[in-house]
Design a protein around this motif. Structure first.
Motif, PDB file in Angstrom:
ATOM      1  N   PRO A 170      -2.213 -41.258  17.807  1.00  0.00           N
ATOM      2  CA  PRO A 170      -0.748 -41.235  17.828  1.00  0.00           C
ATOM      3  C   PRO A 170      -0.212 -40.250  18.872  1.00  0.00           C
ATOM      4  O   PRO A 170      -0.666 -39.116  18.965  1.00  0.00           O
ATOM      5  N   GLN A 225      -2.108 -46.238  20.187  1.00  0.00           N
ATOM      6  CA  GLN A 225      -1.215 -45.388  19.411  1.00  0.00           C
ATOM      7  C   GLN A 225      -1.641 -45.299  17.946  1.00  0.00           C
ATOM      8  O   GLN A 225      -1.372 -44.299  17.281  1.00  0.00           O
ATOM      9  N   TYR A 230      -0.501 -40.738  22.121  1.00  0.00           N
ATOM     10  CA  TYR A 230      -1.337 -40.796  23.319  1.00  0.00           C
ATOM     11  C   TYR A 230      -0.492 -41.012  24.574  1.00  0.00           C
ATOM     12  O   TYR A 230       0.433 -41.830  24.595  1.00  0.00           O
ATOM     13  N   ASN A 284      -1.766 -51.248  23.663  1.00  0.00           N
ATOM     14  CA  ASN A 284      -0.968 -50.030  23.514  1.00  0.00           C
ATOM     15  C   ASN A 284      -0.780 -49.679  22.042  1.00  0.00           C
ATOM     16  O   ASN A 284      -0.819 -48.502  21.658  1.00  0.00           O
TER      17      ASN A 284
END
Length: 213
Positions: free
Chosen positions: A133, A129, A135, A125
């Motif tokens: 950024p 990101q 997402y 994760n």
């Protein structure tokens, strides 16, 4: 935090004035990067592979499939060197000798450790990101996490090198009627292009429209 301590492998010997061990500078160069190049020896042959890179605190992470040759070799304990490079401009001198590139780079040395299964989702994760950024895709499936290997490199043996000096011509060349200067370069995101199987009514999200590095 303190700067990185130079080691025998990270000491900048060629143009040491361009070298740096500043932790904030190293972090910034890594954080801006989408790709790095990882170098290892497999058997008796050198191998250099481009791959994505993400920093979390004082570690960097790379990932790949369970059958990825680079990942499996690193997992087996191979020493590795990671290079991150940004090209910021083309330096045009008044002679070929004066031509160069403006750049920022980081080199990391070390051995990787395998990220355990219970930490995979958190790290993946963070990777998503970092690359995208904001997402907002669906959660990764257990089968997808199981098919992925992630390795962690501690930021211990690290150095940065930066050239941002513009033109450095031979003194006599400044008297010639020849242009010299810098052509700046940058990574610019274009307009997002929707997949042709997007369902009706699904708009391009803000994180895609405003994407930038």
């Amino acid at each position: 935090m303190t700067d990185f301590a130079p080691t025998a492998r990270t000491t900048i010997r060629r143009r040491p004035d361009r070298g740096s061990y500043d932790r904030d500078l190293v972090h910034a160069i890594i954080d801006e990067a989408l790709l790095c190049h990882v170098s290892i020896i497999v058997g008796r042959e050198p191998l250099v592979i481009p791959t994505s890179i993400t920093r979390i605190a004082e570690d960097v992470y790379i990932h790949g499939s369970n059958k990825n040759r680079l990942i499996t070799s690193i997992e087996d304990g191979a020493r590795a060197s990671i290079a991150v490079t940004h090209t910021d401009g083309v330096v045009v001198g008044r002679s070929g000798f004066g031509c160069s590139l403006e750049y920022r780079s980081v080199v990391i040395f070390g051995r990787a450790s395998l990220v355990p299964a219970e930490d995979k989702e958190r790290v993946m994760n963070a990777v998503l990101q970092d690359i995208i950024p904001g997402y907002g895709g669906r959660r990764l499936k257990p089968s997808e996490l199981a098919a992925t290997r992630i390795v962690r490199f501690p930021l211990e043996e690290v150095s940065a090198k930066v050239r941002n000096h513009g033109v450095l011509d031979v003194e006599e060349d400044y008297q010639r009627d020849i242009w010299g200067g810098v052509i700046p370069l940058s990574l610019v995101a274009g307009e997002p292009v929707s997949d042709d199987r997007i369902r009706p009514g699904v708009d391009i999200p803000d994180y895609a429209r405003s994407y930038r590095r």
